[in-house]
Write a protein that holds these residues in place. Structure first.
Motif, short mmCIF file in Angstrom:
data_model
loop_
_atom_site.label_atom_id
_atom_site.label_comp_id
_atom_site.label_asym_id
_atom_site.label_seq_id
_atom_site.Cartn_x
_atom_site.Cartn_y
_atom_site.Cartn_z
N ALA A 134 0.82 -1.21 0.00
CA ALA A 134 0.00 0.00 0.00
C ALA A 134 0.86 1.26 0.00
O ALA A 134 0.48 2.28 -0.58
N LEU A 140 -2.28 2.86 -8.25
CA LEU A 140 -3.29 1.86 -7.92
C LEU A 140 -3.11 0.59 -8.73
O LEU A 140 -3.27 -0.53 -8.22
N LEU A 143 -0.45 -1.44 -7.29
CA LEU A 143 -0.93 -2.06 -6.06
C LEU A 143 -1.72 -3.32 -6.38
O LEU A 143 -1.54 -4.35 -5.72
N LYS A 263 -4.41 3.86 -0.69
CA LYS A 263 -3.70 4.25 -1.91
C LYS A 263 -4.47 5.32 -2.67
O LYS A 263 -3.88 6.27 -3.20
#
Length: 434
Positions: A134, A140, A143, A263
């Motif tokens: 994170a 994103l 992630l 995030k």
């Protein structure tokens, strides 16, 4: 030793919660204590005479055979771990201590069930990995990719999707790991996620699906602070999905939801720090960074960069006459036109109010800069539409050039700003070079 003592020892062994086993050199069970039934789920009679490998998890058979051969050769093992498949299909993690009995020609071993410990360790590792991802993931999408790897380390995942729920209720799949990548596979994943969300609406508690068919999905609703973010759904390579898998996915899903939310928050804060809320253009800090990058490349390219300082002529009367909402709309339209008249390698920034700054890179000479500046001036002369009302506004543009990496960004901006004020003094709607 008297038979009574043997009998007493046998009773003590049967009282142990661990499993005491003896197998012949070929690996066939010859003795099993009562603890074995608790661990393996089989009555001793169903295991005696059968090969131990037939009960070992397929993925662990090779290393189990290697360990058995080493023990048969006289090596003592005190910490060997593997997995067995219970009679009910569940997987049990075992910690073995074993040695070879030369006089009995048997391998004697004690197995301890460490399944709960392994699950706890897996959860702890997942929690640390998710927290690290994170913070470390650049965005994103990065992630999502890290989350896939984390879940793959926990269970044999063949398919993995993260579905996100938009504020309007639409569901989309921003990340998908689908080996077949067919439309039907994608449709099945989407339908499963929609179904799980529908079930969650009826019963808000997070309920992973317990599924045993190999072609079906298992998933968990991603909830964070009473907000439904979407669904995490997986398909496993194994034909049987255990309740332990569902429990682990539920645990992981809770922390994944928190990681995604964190995030997204960091991304919003980052964007707010670097980009103007109204026009979505870079702010001063990001503009300076782009300038530094451009200056560092001047020695190599032997080209010129230019900074255009743009101020709107008569912007205040627009706010006074039509209101600040109309003024904001005008600034947004101006930002769009500036971006349309520049290249992707250039940077258009808003410094505040009605002041815009443009960084032009990879310029051959002043005439090229002048031509682009003139295109910008003419484009801004075209009337703007504000609430069905056509508004005409013009720019004053000051330009500063640089062809060496030793240039100061502050000096360039100051020179371009001074040139812009000279353009204003000449009546505006014109271009002045510093």
């Amino acid at each position: 030793m008297p038979e009574s003592i043997y009998s007493a020892l046998g009773e003590y062994v049967d009282l142990l919660l661990d499993a005491v086993c003896a197998v012949d050199k070929a690996g066939r069970f010859e003795f099993l204590s009562r603890g074995a039934e608790r661990i393996f789920g089989y009555p001793a009679a169903e295991m005696l005479g059968k090969s131990m490998l037939s009960f070992v998890h397929p993925a662990d058979r090779a290393k189990t055979l290697d360990a058995a051969n080493a023990i048969n050769a006289g090596h003592i093992r005190l910490d060997f771990e593997n997995r067995y498949i219970r009679k009910d299909g569940q997987i049990v993690h075992l910690l073995w201590s074993a040695r070879w009995s030369a006089d009995k020609q048997q391998r004697v071993a004690v197995a301890r069930d460490i399944t709960k410990l392994k699950h706890a360790e897996a959860r702890q590792r997942a929690l640390y990995a998710i927290s690290e991802a994170a913070f470390a993931a650049e965005n994103l999408q990065a992630l999502y990719e890290q989350l896939l790897k984390i879940v793959q380390q926990l269970m044999p995942v063949s398919s993995f999707v993260i579905a996100r729920l938009a504020p309007q209720g639409e569901l989309h799949l921003p990340f998908q790991h689908l080996p077949s990548a067919t439309e039907s596979h994608l449709m099945a994943a989407t339908q499963f996620c929609l179904g799980l969300l529908a079930r969650n609406a009826i019963s808000p508690s997070i309920l992973p699906t317990a599924i045993t068919e190999p072609s079906t999905w298992m998933g968990v609703v991603l909830n964070s602070h009473n907000t439904i973010l979407g669904v995490l759904a997986v398909q496993l390579d194994d034909s049987a999905m255990e309740q332990a898998d569902a429990d682990l996915l539920e645990f992981v899903g809770q922390h994944i939801a928190t990681a995604i939310e964190r995030k997204e928050l960091l991304a919003r804060l980052h964007r707010a720090a670097l980009y103007d809320d109204l026009t979505r253009l870079p702010k001063r800090e990001l503009f300076y960074d782009r300038c530094r990058q451009a200056l560092s490349g001047l020695e190599r390219t032997q080209q010129t960069l230019a900074i255009l300082y743009i101020d709107l002529d008569g912007f205040k009367p627009v706010n006074d006459q039509y209101g600040h909402a109309a003024g904001d709309s005008l600034l947004q339209q101006i930002a769009q036109r500036l971006q349309q008249r520049t290249r992707q390698t250039d940077t258009v920034a808003r410094f505040g109010g009605d002041e815009f700054v443009v960084l032009l890179t990879q310029m051959d000479a002043a005439p090229m800069v002048s031509a682009i500046a003139e295109e910008i001036r003419l484009s801004l002369n075209v009337p703007f539409l504000l609430n069905t009302q056509a508004i005409t506004i013009t720019p004053s543009i000051g330009i500063a050039l640089c062809s060496t990496a030793s240039c100061s960004i502050e000096t360039l901006l100051e020179n371009a700003d001074n040139a812009m004020y000279k353009a204003k003094k000449q009546g505006g709607n014109c271009i002045i070079f510093a």
